[in-house]
Design a protein around this motif. Structure first.
Motif, PDB file in Angstrom:
ATOM      1  N   GLY A   1       0.781  -1.232   0.000  1.00  0.00           N
ATOM      2  CA  GLY A   1       0.000   0.000   0.000  1.00  0.00           C
ATOM      3  C   GLY A   1       0.808   1.275   0.000  1.00  0.00           C
ATOM      4  O   GLY A   1       0.231   2.374   0.026  1.00  0.00           O
ATOM      5  N   LYS A   2       2.130   1.192  -0.045  1.00  0.00           N
ATOM      6  CA  LYS A   2       2.964   2.389  -0.065  1.00  0.00           C
ATOM      7  C   LYS A   2       2.943   3.014  -1.462  1.00  0.00           C
ATOM      8  O   LYS A   2       3.054   2.320  -2.466  1.00  0.00           O
ATOM      9  CB  LYS A   2       4.407   2.061   0.334  1.00  0.00           C
ATOM     10  CG  LYS A   2       4.593   1.765   1.811  1.00  0.00           C
ATOM     11  CD  LYS A   2       6.071   1.579   2.146  1.00  0.00           C
ATOM     12  CE  LYS A   2       6.265   1.327   3.635  1.00  0.00           C
ATOM     13  NZ  LYS A   2       7.711   1.143   3.971  1.00  0.00           N
ATOM     14  N   LEU A   3       2.833   4.335  -1.477  1.00  0.00           N
ATOM     15  CA  LEU A   3       2.744   5.080  -2.728  1.00  0.00           C
ATOM     16  C   LEU A   3       4.141   5.346  -3.290  1.00  0.00           C
ATOM     17  O   LEU A   3       5.046   5.772  -2.560  1.00  0.00           O
ATOM     18  CB  LEU A   3       2.015   6.396  -2.490  1.00  0.00           C
ATOM     19  CG  LEU A   3       1.779   7.296  -3.698  1.00  0.00           C
ATOM     20  CD1 LEU A   3       0.881   6.611  -4.727  1.00  0.00           C
ATOM     21  CD2 LEU A   3       1.157   8.629  -3.245  1.00  0.00           C
ATOM     22  N   HIS A   4       4.299   5.101  -4.575  1.00  0.00           N
ATOM     23  CA  HIS A   4       5.586   5.319  -5.244  1.00  0.00           C
ATOM     24  C   HIS A   4       5.374   6.114  -6.538  1.00  0.00           C
ATOM     25  O   HIS A   4       4.291   6.140  -7.103  1.00  0.00           O
ATOM     26  CB  HIS A   4       6.255   3.986  -5.598  1.00  0.00           C
ATOM     27  CG  HIS A   4       6.699   3.199  -4.416  1.00  0.00           C
ATOM     28  ND1 HIS A   4       5.814   2.494  -3.607  1.00  0.00           N
ATOM     29  CD2 HIS A   4       7.938   2.993  -3.887  1.00  0.00           C
ATOM     30  CE1 HIS A   4       6.488   1.878  -2.642  1.00  0.00           C
ATOM     31  NE2 HIS A   4       7.783   2.168  -2.798  1.00  0.00           N
ATOM     32  N   LEU A   5       6.472   6.714  -6.990  1.00  0.00           N
ATOM     33  CA  LEU A   5       6.491   7.374  -8.291  1.00  0.00           C
ATOM     34  C   LEU A   5       7.487   6.648  -9.186  1.00  0.00           C
ATOM     35  O   LEU A   5       8.614   6.350  -8.772  1.00  0.00           O
ATOM     36  CB  LEU A   5       6.904   8.837  -8.155  1.00  0.00           C
ATOM     37  CG  LEU A   5       6.785   9.652  -9.450  1.00  0.00           C
ATOM     38  CD1 LEU A   5       5.313   9.910  -9.771  1.00  0.00           C
ATOM     39  CD2 LEU A   5       7.545  10.976  -9.350  1.00  0.00           C
ATOM     40  N   ILE A   6       7.058   6.354 -10.421  1.00  0.00           N
ATOM     41  CA  ILE A   6       7.918   5.727 -11.429  1.00  0.00           C
ATOM     42  C   ILE A   6       8.173   6.769 -12.513  1.00  0.00           C
ATOM     43  O   ILE A   6       7.258   7.514 -12.890  1.00  0.00           O
ATOM     44  CB  ILE A   6       7.243   4.470 -12.025  1.00  0.00           C
ATOM     45  CG1 ILE A   6       7.071   3.392 -10.946  1.00  0.00           C
ATOM     46  CG2 ILE A   6       8.033   3.909 -13.180  1.00  0.00           C
ATOM     47  CD1 ILE A   6       5.675   3.235 -10.443  1.00  0.00           C
ATOM     48  N   TRP A   7       9.386   6.858 -13.020  1.00  0.00           N
ATOM     49  CA  TRP A   7       9.692   7.782 -14.105  1.00  0.00           C
ATOM     50  C   TRP A   7      10.895   7.280 -14.896  1.00  0.00           C
ATOM     51  O   TRP A   7      11.571   6.322 -14.521  1.00  0.00           O
ATOM     52  CB  TRP A   7       9.964   9.194 -13.564  1.00  0.00           C
ATOM     53  CG  TRP A   7      11.290   9.358 -12.881  1.00  0.00           C
ATOM     54  CD1 TRP A   7      12.468   9.797 -13.431  1.00  0.00           C
ATOM     55  CD2 TRP A   7      11.599   9.089 -11.500  1.00  0.00           C
ATOM     56  NE1 TRP A   7      13.475   9.818 -12.505  1.00  0.00           N
ATOM     57  CE2 TRP A   7      12.971   9.384 -11.304  1.00  0.00           C
ATOM     58  CE3 TRP A   7      10.852   8.624 -10.414  1.00  0.00           C
ATOM     59  CZ2 TRP A   7      13.602   9.227 -10.065  1.00  0.00           C
ATOM     60  CZ3 TRP A   7      11.486   8.469  -9.184  1.00  0.00           C
ATOM     61  CH2 TRP A   7      12.835   8.766  -9.022  1.00  0.00           C
TER      62      TRP A   7
END
Length: 491
Positions: free
Chosen positions: A145-151
Protein backbone atom coordinates in the motif's frame (compact mmCIF):
# COMPACT_ATOMS: atom_id res chain seq x y z
CA UNK A 1 -7.95 -25.86 -49.35
CA UNK A 2 -5.64 -25.09 -46.40
CA UNK A 3 -3.90 -22.43 -48.46
CA UNK A 4 -7.22 -20.82 -49.37
CA UNK A 5 -8.32 -20.88 -45.72
CA UNK A 6 -5.11 -19.19 -44.53
CA UNK A 7 -5.37 -16.60 -47.28
CA UNK A 8 -8.93 -15.82 -46.20
CA UNK A 9 -7.87 -15.42 -42.58
CA UNK A 10 -5.06 -13.07 -43.60
CA UNK A 11 -7.47 -11.00 -45.69
CA UNK A 12 -9.90 -10.81 -42.78
CA UNK A 13 -7.17 -9.70 -40.38
CA UNK A 14 -5.98 -7.07 -42.83
CA UNK A 15 -9.50 -5.75 -43.27
CA UNK A 16 -9.97 -5.58 -39.49
CA UNK A 17 -6.76 -3.59 -39.05
CA UNK A 18 -7.78 -1.23 -41.84
CA UNK A 19 -11.01 -0.40 -40.01
CA UNK A 20 -9.43 0.74 -36.75
CA UNK A 21 -10.24 4.39 -36.11
CA UNK A 22 -8.73 6.85 -33.68
CA UNK A 23 -11.01 7.39 -30.70
CA UNK A 24 -9.24 10.68 -29.97
CA UNK A 25 -8.31 11.96 -33.45
CA UNK A 26 -5.74 14.65 -34.09
CA UNK A 27 -2.61 15.55 -32.15
CA UNK A 28 -3.05 13.77 -28.76
CA UNK A 29 0.27 12.10 -27.98
CA UNK A 30 0.92 10.11 -24.78
CA UNK A 31 -2.74 9.78 -23.78
CA UNK A 32 -3.63 8.97 -20.19
CA UNK A 33 -7.00 7.90 -18.82
CA UNK A 34 -8.69 7.30 -15.47
CA UNK A 35 -12.25 6.66 -14.32
CA UNK A 36 -14.07 9.02 -11.96
CA UNK A 37 -17.60 7.93 -11.07
CA UNK A 38 -19.26 6.82 -14.30
CA UNK A 39 -17.05 9.00 -16.51
CA UNK A 40 -13.64 8.41 -18.06
CA UNK A 41 -11.24 11.35 -18.10
CA UNK A 42 -8.23 11.66 -20.38
CA UNK A 43 -5.40 14.05 -21.10
CA UNK A 44 -2.46 14.19 -23.52
CA UNK A 45 0.80 15.93 -24.35
CA UNK A 46 0.67 19.62 -25.29
CA UNK A 47 4.41 20.18 -25.83
CA UNK A 48 4.79 23.83 -26.91
CA UNK A 49 1.12 24.41 -27.66
CA UNK A 50 -0.89 26.25 -25.04
CA UNK A 51 -3.08 25.97 -23.03
CA UNK A 52 -1.43 22.98 -21.41
CA UNK A 53 -2.85 19.48 -21.25
CA UNK A 54 -6.29 19.13 -22.81
CA UNK A 55 -8.98 17.47 -20.72
CA UNK A 56 -11.45 15.11 -22.39
CA UNK A 57 -14.33 13.10 -20.97
CA UNK A 58 -16.26 10.04 -22.14
CA UNK A 59 -18.82 7.54 -20.94
CA UNK A 60 -17.63 4.70 -23.18
CA UNK A 61 -13.94 5.30 -24.07
CA UNK A 62 -15.00 5.83 -27.70
CA UNK A 63 -16.82 9.16 -27.86
CA UNK A 64 -14.88 11.99 -26.23
CA UNK A 65 -15.77 15.61 -25.49
CA UNK A 66 -13.44 18.51 -24.79
CA UNK A 67 -13.60 19.69 -21.17
CA UNK A 68 -10.94 22.39 -20.92
CA UNK A 69 -7.30 22.22 -19.82
CA UNK A 70 -5.33 21.38 -16.72
CA UNK A 71 -3.22 24.55 -16.94
CA UNK A 72 -4.95 27.58 -18.53
CA UNK A 73 -1.80 29.42 -17.43
CA UNK A 74 1.73 28.03 -17.18
CA UNK A 75 3.04 26.79 -13.84
CA UNK A 76 5.47 29.36 -12.44
CA UNK A 77 8.48 27.05 -12.51
CA UNK A 78 8.21 25.78 -16.11
CA UNK A 79 8.54 27.31 -19.56
CA UNK A 80 8.06 24.69 -22.33
CA UNK A 81 7.89 21.00 -23.37
CA UNK A 82 4.74 20.07 -21.49
CA UNK A 83 4.68 16.32 -22.03
CA UNK A 84 2.96 13.14 -20.91
CA UNK A 85 0.38 14.03 -18.24
CA UNK A 86 -0.67 10.99 -16.23
CA UNK A 87 -4.12 11.63 -14.81
CA UNK A 88 -5.21 9.55 -11.80
CA UNK A 89 -7.91 9.55 -9.14
CA UNK A 90 -7.72 8.39 -5.56
CA UNK A 91 -9.71 9.04 -2.38
CA UNK A 92 -11.80 11.83 -3.87
CA UNK A 93 -8.93 13.79 -5.40
CA UNK A 94 -7.60 14.03 -8.96
CA UNK A 95 -3.88 14.14 -9.73
CA UNK A 96 -1.90 14.95 -12.85
CA UNK A 97 1.73 13.85 -12.93
CA UNK A 98 3.43 15.66 -15.78
CA UNK A 99 6.72 16.57 -17.44
CA UNK A 100 7.94 20.09 -18.22
CA UNK A 101 11.16 21.98 -18.81
CA UNK A 102 12.35 23.89 -15.75
CA UNK A 103 13.33 27.50 -16.27
CA UNK A 104 17.13 27.58 -16.38
CA UNK A 105 17.29 23.80 -15.97
CA UNK A 106 16.19 20.62 -17.69
CA UNK A 107 13.12 18.37 -17.84
CA UNK A 108 11.44 17.53 -14.54
CA UNK A 109 8.47 15.46 -13.40
CA UNK A 110 5.91 17.34 -11.34
CA UNK A 111 2.39 16.99 -9.97
CA UNK A 112 -0.81 19.00 -9.75
CA UNK A 113 -4.08 18.18 -8.02
CA UNK A 114 -7.74 19.16 -8.02
CA UNK A 115 -10.98 18.39 -6.20
CA UNK A 116 -12.61 17.59 -9.54
CA UNK A 117 -11.17 17.00 -13.02
CA UNK A 118 -12.65 20.22 -14.40
CA UNK A 119 -10.41 22.07 -11.96
CA UNK A 120 -9.23 24.45 -10.78
CA UNK A 121 -5.91 22.65 -10.53
CA UNK A 122 -3.24 23.44 -7.95
CA UNK A 123 0.34 22.91 -9.03
CA UNK A 124 2.68 21.37 -6.45
CA UNK A 125 5.84 21.79 -8.52
CA UNK A 126 8.66 19.40 -9.44
CA UNK A 127 9.22 16.08 -7.70
CA UNK A 128 12.38 15.00 -9.56
CA UNK A 129 14.83 16.89 -11.77
CA UNK A 130 17.83 14.84 -12.89
CA UNK A 131 20.66 16.54 -14.72
CA UNK A 132 19.93 14.86 -18.04
CA UNK A 133 16.15 15.15 -17.59
CA UNK A 134 13.32 13.28 -15.87
CA UNK A 135 10.12 12.46 -17.80
CA UNK A 136 7.02 10.24 -17.96
CA UNK A 137 5.89 10.01 -14.33
CA UNK A 138 3.43 7.37 -13.16
CA UNK A 139 2.10 6.74 -9.58
CA UNK A 140 1.72 3.21 -8.19
CA UNK A 141 1.13 1.65 -4.81
CA UNK A 142 3.17 -1.42 -3.89
CA UNK A 143 1.89 -4.69 -2.44
CA UNK A 144 1.91 -3.10 1.04
CA UNK A 145 0.00 0.00 0.00
CA UNK A 146 2.96 2.39 -0.07
CA UNK A 147 2.74 5.08 -2.73
CA UNK A 148 5.59 5.32 -5.24
CA UNK A 149 6.49 7.37 -8.29
CA UNK A 150 7.92 5.73 -11.43
CA UNK A 151 9.69 7.78 -14.11
CA UNK A 152 12.29 7.62 -16.86
CA UNK A 153 15.70 9.24 -16.72
CA UNK A 154 16.11 10.85 -20.14
CA UNK A 155 19.52 9.38 -20.89
CA UNK A 156 18.88 9.03 -24.62
CA UNK A 157 19.09 12.83 -24.87
CA UNK A 158 22.82 12.51 -24.14
CA UNK A 159 23.29 9.10 -25.82
CA UNK A 160 23.13 7.16 -22.58
CA UNK A 161 20.86 4.30 -21.37
CA UNK A 162 17.39 5.14 -20.06
CA UNK A 163 16.76 3.62 -16.63
CA UNK A 164 13.23 3.44 -15.27
CA UNK A 165 13.36 4.60 -11.65
CA UNK A 166 11.04 4.20 -8.68
CA UNK A 167 10.95 6.08 -5.40
CA UNK A 168 8.50 6.29 -2.51
CA UNK A 169 6.29 9.39 -2.46
CA UNK A 170 4.48 11.02 0.42
CA UNK A 171 0.69 10.89 0.54
CA UNK A 172 0.45 14.63 -0.13
CA UNK A 173 2.29 14.06 -3.44
CA UNK A 174 4.65 16.93 -2.63
CA UNK A 175 7.94 15.09 -2.11
CA UNK A 176 9.76 11.81 -2.74
CA UNK A 177 11.05 9.79 0.19
CA UNK A 178 14.17 7.69 0.65
CA UNK A 179 16.34 6.64 -2.29
CA UNK A 180 15.43 5.88 -5.89
CA UNK A 181 15.83 2.34 -7.25
CA UNK A 182 16.12 1.16 -10.85
CA UNK A 183 13.40 -1.17 -12.11
CA UNK A 184 14.78 -1.87 -15.60
CA UNK A 185 16.36 -0.13 -18.59
CA UNK A 186 16.79 -0.54 -22.34
CA UNK A 187 18.84 -3.71 -22.65
CA UNK A 188 17.06 -5.58 -25.47
CA UNK A 189 17.87 -5.11 -29.19
CA UNK A 190 14.25 -4.26 -30.08
CA UNK A 191 14.24 -1.45 -27.50
CA UNK A 192 17.05 0.38 -29.33
CA UNK A 193 18.10 3.60 -27.60
CA UNK A 194 15.34 3.93 -25.01
CA UNK A 195 12.48 2.66 -22.89
CA UNK A 196 9.92 5.16 -21.66
CA UNK A 197 6.26 5.94 -21.09
CA UNK A 198 5.76 3.35 -18.34
CA UNK A 199 2.23 2.78 -17.03
CA UNK A 200 1.26 0.03 -14.61
CA UNK A 201 -1.58 -2.09 -13.31
CA UNK A 202 -1.86 -4.99 -10.87
CA UNK A 203 -3.64 -8.23 -11.75
CA UNK A 204 -3.58 -11.82 -10.54
CA UNK A 205 -0.53 -11.55 -8.30
CA UNK A 206 1.61 -9.55 -10.75
CA UNK A 207 2.39 -5.93 -11.40
CA UNK A 208 2.43 -5.27 -15.14
CA UNK A 209 4.41 -2.44 -16.73
CA UNK A 210 3.41 -1.33 -20.21
CA UNK A 211 6.21 0.62 -21.84
CA UNK A 212 7.36 2.08 -25.15
CA UNK A 213 10.74 1.72 -26.82
CA UNK A 214 12.82 2.95 -29.77
CA UNK A 215 12.10 6.20 -31.69
CA UNK A 216 8.90 8.00 -30.74
CA UNK A 217 8.35 10.66 -33.29
CA UNK A 218 8.27 12.00 -36.80
CA UNK A 219 8.34 10.39 -40.23
CA UNK A 220 11.23 8.10 -39.27
CA UNK A 221 9.69 6.84 -36.01
CA UNK A 222 10.33 3.26 -34.87
CA UNK A 223 8.19 3.18 -31.71
CA UNK A 224 6.87 -0.15 -30.42
CA UNK A 225 5.41 -1.30 -27.11
CA UNK A 226 6.34 -4.02 -24.66
CA UNK A 227 5.37 -5.37 -21.27
CA UNK A 228 7.23 -6.49 -18.15
CA UNK A 229 5.96 -8.03 -14.91
CA UNK A 230 6.97 -8.48 -11.29
CA UNK A 231 5.41 -10.01 -8.17
CA UNK A 232 6.69 -7.12 -6.08
CA UNK A 233 6.64 -3.53 -7.27
CA UNK A 234 10.33 -3.02 -6.52
CA UNK A 235 11.19 -6.10 -8.56
CA UNK A 236 12.82 -8.11 -9.84
CA UNK A 237 11.17 -7.27 -13.18
CA UNK A 238 10.91 -9.75 -16.03
CA UNK A 239 10.40 -8.64 -19.63
CA UNK A 240 8.09 -10.69 -21.85
CA UNK A 241 9.99 -12.91 -24.29
CA UNK A 242 7.32 -12.14 -26.91
CA UNK A 243 8.00 -8.39 -26.88
CA UNK A 244 7.19 -6.15 -28.61
CA UNK A 245 3.45 -6.70 -28.15
CA UNK A 246 2.29 -3.70 -30.19
CA UNK A 247 3.90 -2.87 -33.53
CA UNK A 248 3.07 -0.93 -36.68
CA UNK A 249 0.49 -2.22 -39.15
CA UNK A 250 -0.82 -1.00 -42.49
CA UNK A 251 -3.11 1.60 -40.87
CA UNK A 252 -1.23 2.84 -37.80
CA UNK A 253 2.50 3.18 -37.22
CA UNK A 254 4.71 3.58 -34.15
CA UNK A 255 2.20 2.63 -31.40
CA UNK A 256 3.04 3.35 -27.80
CA UNK A 257 2.92 5.38 -24.59
CA UNK A 258 -0.52 4.74 -23.18
CA UNK A 259 -2.45 3.72 -20.08
CA UNK A 260 -4.39 0.52 -19.28
CA UNK A 261 -7.97 0.91 -18.12
CA UNK A 262 -10.73 -1.51 -17.11
CA UNK A 263 -14.30 -1.21 -18.38
CA UNK A 264 -17.15 -3.65 -17.68
CA UNK A 265 -14.74 -6.43 -16.73
CA UNK A 266 -12.64 -6.00 -19.88
CA UNK A 267 -9.21 -4.44 -20.22
CA UNK A 268 -8.19 -1.76 -22.67
CA UNK A 269 -5.08 0.20 -23.56
CA UNK A 270 -5.42 3.85 -24.62
CA UNK A 271 -2.28 4.76 -26.56
CA UNK A 272 -1.10 6.80 -29.52
CA UNK A 273 0.05 6.08 -33.07
CA UNK A 274 0.50 7.86 -36.37
CA UNK A 275 -1.89 7.29 -39.25
CA UNK A 276 0.10 5.70 -42.07
CA UNK A 277 -1.67 8.10 -44.45
CA UNK A 278 -1.29 11.48 -42.75
CA UNK A 279 1.67 10.54 -40.49
CA UNK A 280 3.32 13.46 -38.70
CA UNK A 281 1.08 16.08 -40.31
CA UNK A 282 -1.95 15.14 -38.19
CA UNK A 283 0.20 13.83 -35.34
CA UNK A 284 0.02 11.00 -32.86
CA UNK A 285 -3.63 10.13 -32.33
CA UNK A 286 -5.44 8.31 -29.54
CA UNK A 287 -6.26 4.64 -30.19
CA UNK A 288 -8.05 2.07 -28.02
CA UNK A 289 -7.21 -1.64 -28.03
CA UNK A 290 -8.57 -4.47 -25.90
CA UNK A 291 -6.16 -6.92 -24.27
CA UNK A 292 -6.45 -10.05 -22.15
CA UNK A 293 -4.33 -11.94 -19.65
CA UNK A 294 -3.02 -15.24 -20.98
CA UNK A 295 -2.96 -18.52 -19.02
CA UNK A 296 0.79 -18.16 -18.49
CA UNK A 297 0.37 -14.75 -16.91
CA UNK A 298 1.26 -12.44 -19.76
CA UNK A 299 -0.69 -9.99 -21.91
CA UNK A 300 -2.06 -10.44 -25.43
CA UNK A 301 -3.77 -7.75 -27.49
CA UNK A 302 -6.93 -8.67 -29.35
CA UNK A 303 -7.52 -7.72 -32.96
CA UNK A 304 -8.68 -4.11 -33.31
CA UNK A 305 -12.43 -3.65 -33.39
CA UNK A 306 -14.01 -1.37 -35.95
CA UNK A 307 -15.45 1.80 -34.42
CA UNK A 308 -17.18 4.82 -35.91
CA UNK A 309 -14.97 7.53 -37.37
CA UNK A 310 -14.57 10.21 -34.70
CA UNK A 311 -13.03 12.84 -36.99
CA UNK A 312 -15.31 15.90 -37.11
CA UNK A 313 -16.20 16.41 -40.77
CA UNK A 314 -16.62 20.16 -40.28
CA UNK A 315 -15.34 22.46 -37.55
CA UNK A 316 -16.81 25.96 -37.49
CA UNK A 317 -16.32 29.04 -35.36
CA UNK A 318 -18.34 32.19 -36.04
CA UNK A 319 -16.73 33.87 -33.02
CA UNK A 320 -20.08 34.63 -31.47
CA UNK A 321 -18.64 33.33 -28.20
CA UNK A 322 -15.28 32.24 -26.82
CA UNK A 323 -14.09 28.71 -27.63
CA UNK A 324 -11.61 26.57 -25.67
CA UNK A 325 -10.46 24.65 -28.75
CA UNK A 326 -7.92 27.19 -30.00
CA UNK A 327 -4.21 26.74 -29.28
CA UNK A 328 -1.25 29.09 -29.42
CA UNK A 329 2.50 29.14 -28.94
CA UNK A 330 3.69 28.64 -25.39
CA UNK A 331 6.22 31.41 -26.14
CA UNK A 332 3.69 33.99 -27.41
CA UNK A 333 0.48 34.20 -25.41
CA UNK A 334 -1.97 36.15 -27.55
CA UNK A 335 -4.08 39.15 -26.69
CA UNK A 336 -7.48 38.54 -28.27
CA UNK A 337 -11.20 38.89 -27.72
CA UNK A 338 -14.44 38.04 -29.44
CA UNK A 339 -16.80 40.95 -29.88
CA UNK A 340 -19.52 41.77 -32.37
CA UNK A 341 -19.32 38.20 -33.69
CA UNK A 342 -15.68 38.63 -34.73
CA UNK A 343 -12.27 37.65 -33.42
CA UNK A 344 -9.88 40.53 -32.69
CA UNK A 345 -6.26 39.38 -32.46
CA UNK A 346 -3.52 41.84 -31.51
CA UNK A 347 -0.50 41.41 -33.80
CA UNK A 348 3.14 41.11 -32.81
CA UNK A 349 6.10 41.95 -35.08
CA UNK A 350 8.28 39.01 -34.00
CA UNK A 351 8.79 35.71 -35.84
CA UNK A 352 5.79 34.59 -37.91
CA UNK A 353 3.48 36.73 -35.78
CA UNK A 354 0.92 35.70 -33.19
CA UNK A 355 -1.57 32.96 -33.98
CA UNK A 356 -4.55 30.97 -32.80
CA UNK A 357 -4.73 27.52 -34.35
CA UNK A 358 -6.81 24.34 -34.40
CA UNK A 359 -5.80 20.71 -34.59
CA UNK A 360 -5.91 19.03 -37.99
CA UNK A 361 -7.26 15.49 -38.21
CA UNK A 362 -6.37 14.09 -41.62
CA UNK A 363 -3.90 14.77 -44.40
CA UNK A 364 -6.62 16.15 -46.68
CA UNK A 365 -8.60 19.16 -45.54
CA UNK A 366 -9.76 22.67 -46.42
CA UNK A 367 -9.50 25.61 -44.05
CA UNK A 368 -10.84 29.10 -44.58
CA UNK A 369 -11.53 32.32 -42.71
CA UNK A 370 -12.90 35.75 -43.51
CA UNK A 371 -10.43 38.58 -42.85
CA UNK A 372 -10.92 42.32 -42.68
CA UNK A 373 -8.43 43.99 -45.02
CA UNK A 374 -6.03 46.09 -42.91
CA UNK A 375 -5.88 49.81 -43.65
CA UNK A 376 -2.11 49.81 -43.34
CA UNK A 377 0.90 47.92 -44.68
CA UNK A 378 2.14 47.64 -41.09
CA UNK A 379 -0.34 44.82 -40.35
CA UNK A 380 -0.63 41.47 -42.09
CA UNK A 381 -3.67 39.32 -41.19
CA UNK A 382 -4.07 35.86 -42.58
CA UNK A 383 -4.63 32.13 -42.62
CA UNK A 384 -1.68 29.89 -41.80
CA UNK A 385 -0.51 26.30 -41.43
CA UNK A 386 1.72 26.29 -38.38
CA UNK A 387 4.38 23.89 -37.17
CA UNK A 388 5.92 26.19 -34.60
CA UNK A 389 7.21 29.75 -34.27
CA UNK A 390 9.97 29.11 -36.81
CA UNK A 391 8.03 27.06 -39.34
CA UNK A 392 4.79 28.30 -40.86
CA UNK A 393 3.17 28.78 -44.25
CA UNK A 394 0.35 31.16 -45.04
CA UNK A 395 -1.71 33.56 -47.08
CA UNK A 396 -2.02 37.03 -45.57
CA UNK A 397 -3.54 40.34 -46.58
CA UNK A 398 -2.34 43.86 -45.96
CA UNK A 399 -3.45 47.18 -47.41
CA UNK A 400 -3.63 46.75 -51.18
CA UNK A 401 -1.91 43.36 -51.36
CA UNK A 402 -2.15 39.61 -50.84
CA UNK A 403 0.98 37.68 -49.87
CA UNK A 404 1.78 33.98 -49.98
CA UNK A 405 4.68 33.44 -47.60
CA UNK A 406 6.62 30.89 -45.64
CA UNK A 407 8.82 30.88 -42.59
CA UNK A 408 11.21 27.92 -42.66
CA UNK A 409 13.80 27.34 -39.95
CA UNK A 410 13.34 30.90 -38.79
CA UNK A 411 13.86 32.50 -42.22
CA UNK A 412 11.02 34.43 -43.90
CA UNK A 413 10.31 34.40 -47.62
CA UNK A 414 7.49 35.90 -49.66
CA UNK A 415 6.56 33.42 -52.39
CA UNK A 416 4.07 35.55 -54.34
CA UNK A 417 2.24 38.85 -54.08
CA UNK A 418 -0.97 39.93 -55.80
CA UNK A 419 -2.65 43.33 -55.81
CA UNK A 420 -5.88 43.72 -53.87
CA UNK A 421 -8.07 46.77 -54.35
CA UNK A 422 -11.52 47.94 -53.31
CA UNK A 423 -12.18 45.11 -50.85
CA UNK A 424 -13.05 45.53 -47.20
CA UNK A 425 -13.08 41.81 -46.46
CA UNK A 426 -11.60 38.77 -48.16
CA UNK A 427 -12.04 35.04 -47.56
CA UNK A 428 -8.73 33.21 -47.43
CA UNK A 429 -8.63 29.48 -48.11
CA UNK A 430 -6.05 26.68 -47.89
CA UNK A 431 -6.66 23.35 -49.58
CA UNK A 432 -4.30 20.67 -48.26
CA UNK A 433 -3.52 17.27 -49.76
CA UNK A 434 -1.34 14.57 -48.20
CA UNK A 435 -0.64 16.85 -45.27
CA UNK A 436 1.87 18.99 -47.17
CA UNK A 437 0.62 19.98 -50.64
CA UNK A 438 -1.00 23.36 -50.05
CA UNK A 439 -3.03 25.41 -52.52
CA UNK A 440 -3.98 28.89 -51.34
CA UNK A 441 -7.02 30.69 -52.74
CA UNK A 442 -8.99 33.81 -51.97
CA UNK A 443 -12.62 34.78 -52.45
CA UNK A 444 -14.11 38.23 -52.93
CA UNK A 445 -17.90 38.49 -53.26
CA UNK A 446 -18.01 34.72 -53.56
CA UNK A 447 -15.63 34.61 -56.52
CA UNK A 448 -12.91 31.99 -56.10
CA UNK A 449 -9.52 32.93 -57.53
CA UNK A 450 -6.47 30.67 -57.32
CA UNK A 451 -3.42 32.37 -55.85
CA UNK A 452 -0.64 29.81 -55.71
CA UNK A 453 -0.62 26.12 -56.55
CA UNK A 454 0.86 23.34 -54.46
CA UNK A 455 3.24 25.04 -52.08
CA UNK A 456 5.31 22.37 -50.34
CA UNK A 457 4.70 22.31 -46.58
CA UNK A 458 6.79 19.22 -45.85
CA UNK A 459 9.03 21.28 -43.55
CA UNK A 460 6.23 22.21 -41.16
CA UNK A 461 5.76 19.55 -38.45
CA UNK A 462 8.15 19.72 -35.48
CA UNK A 463 9.68 16.44 -34.34
CA UNK A 464 7.14 15.93 -31.54
CA UNK A 465 4.01 17.70 -32.79
CA UNK A 466 1.61 18.00 -35.72
CA UNK A 467 0.57 20.79 -38.06
CA UNK A 468 -2.20 23.10 -36.90
CA UNK A 469 -4.15 25.61 -38.99
CA UNK A 470 -5.55 28.94 -37.93
CA UNK A 471 -5.45 32.73 -37.97
CA UNK A 472 -2.31 34.81 -37.75
CA UNK A 473 -1.47 38.51 -37.30
CA UNK A 474 1.96 40.08 -37.75
CA UNK A 475 3.15 43.67 -37.35
CA UNK A 476 1.35 46.52 -35.64
CA UNK A 477 -2.38 46.62 -35.07
CA UNK A 478 -5.23 44.16 -34.64
CA UNK A 479 -6.33 41.48 -37.09
CA UNK A 480 -10.08 40.98 -37.38
CA UNK A 481 -11.46 37.57 -38.41
CA UNK A 482 -14.83 35.91 -38.90
CA UNK A 483 -16.32 32.53 -39.87
CA UNK A 484 -13.45 30.09 -39.51
CA UNK A 485 -14.10 26.70 -41.11
CA UNK A 486 -12.13 23.45 -41.25
CA UNK A 487 -13.47 20.64 -43.42
CA UNK A 488 -11.68 17.28 -43.15
CA UNK A 489 -11.84 14.43 -45.65
CA UNK A 490 -11.92 10.82 -44.48
CA UNK A 491 -8.68 8.88 -44.81
Amino acid sequence: MKSIFLTSLLALATATYAQQQAVIPGDHADPSVTKIGDTYWASATSSNWAPEYPLLKSKDLIHWQSAGYIFPKLPDWADYYFWAPEISYEKGRVYAYYTAHKKGGNLCVAVASADKPEGPWKDHGPLMCESDGSIDAFPMRDENGKLHLIWKEDGNSIRQPTPIWIQEMNEERTALLGEKKELFRNDQPWEANLVEGVSMMRHGGYFYAFYAAAGCCGEGCTYVSGVARAKNLLGPWEKFSGNPILTSDETWKCPGHGTPIEKDGKYYFLYHAYSTKSTAYSGRQGLLREFEFTPDGWIAFKAPVATANQVPAVVKDDFSKASNLWNWSVFHWPEYQTKGGKLHLKAIPEQAGVYLARKTYTGNYTAQVQVEVPKTTELKSGLSLIGDDDNALGLSVQQGELLVWKREKGKDKVLQTLPLTNAKTVVLQAQVKNGKEVTFKYLINGKNTQVFDSVNGAFLPPWDRAVRVGVIAKGEGTGVFDNFLLRSEKE
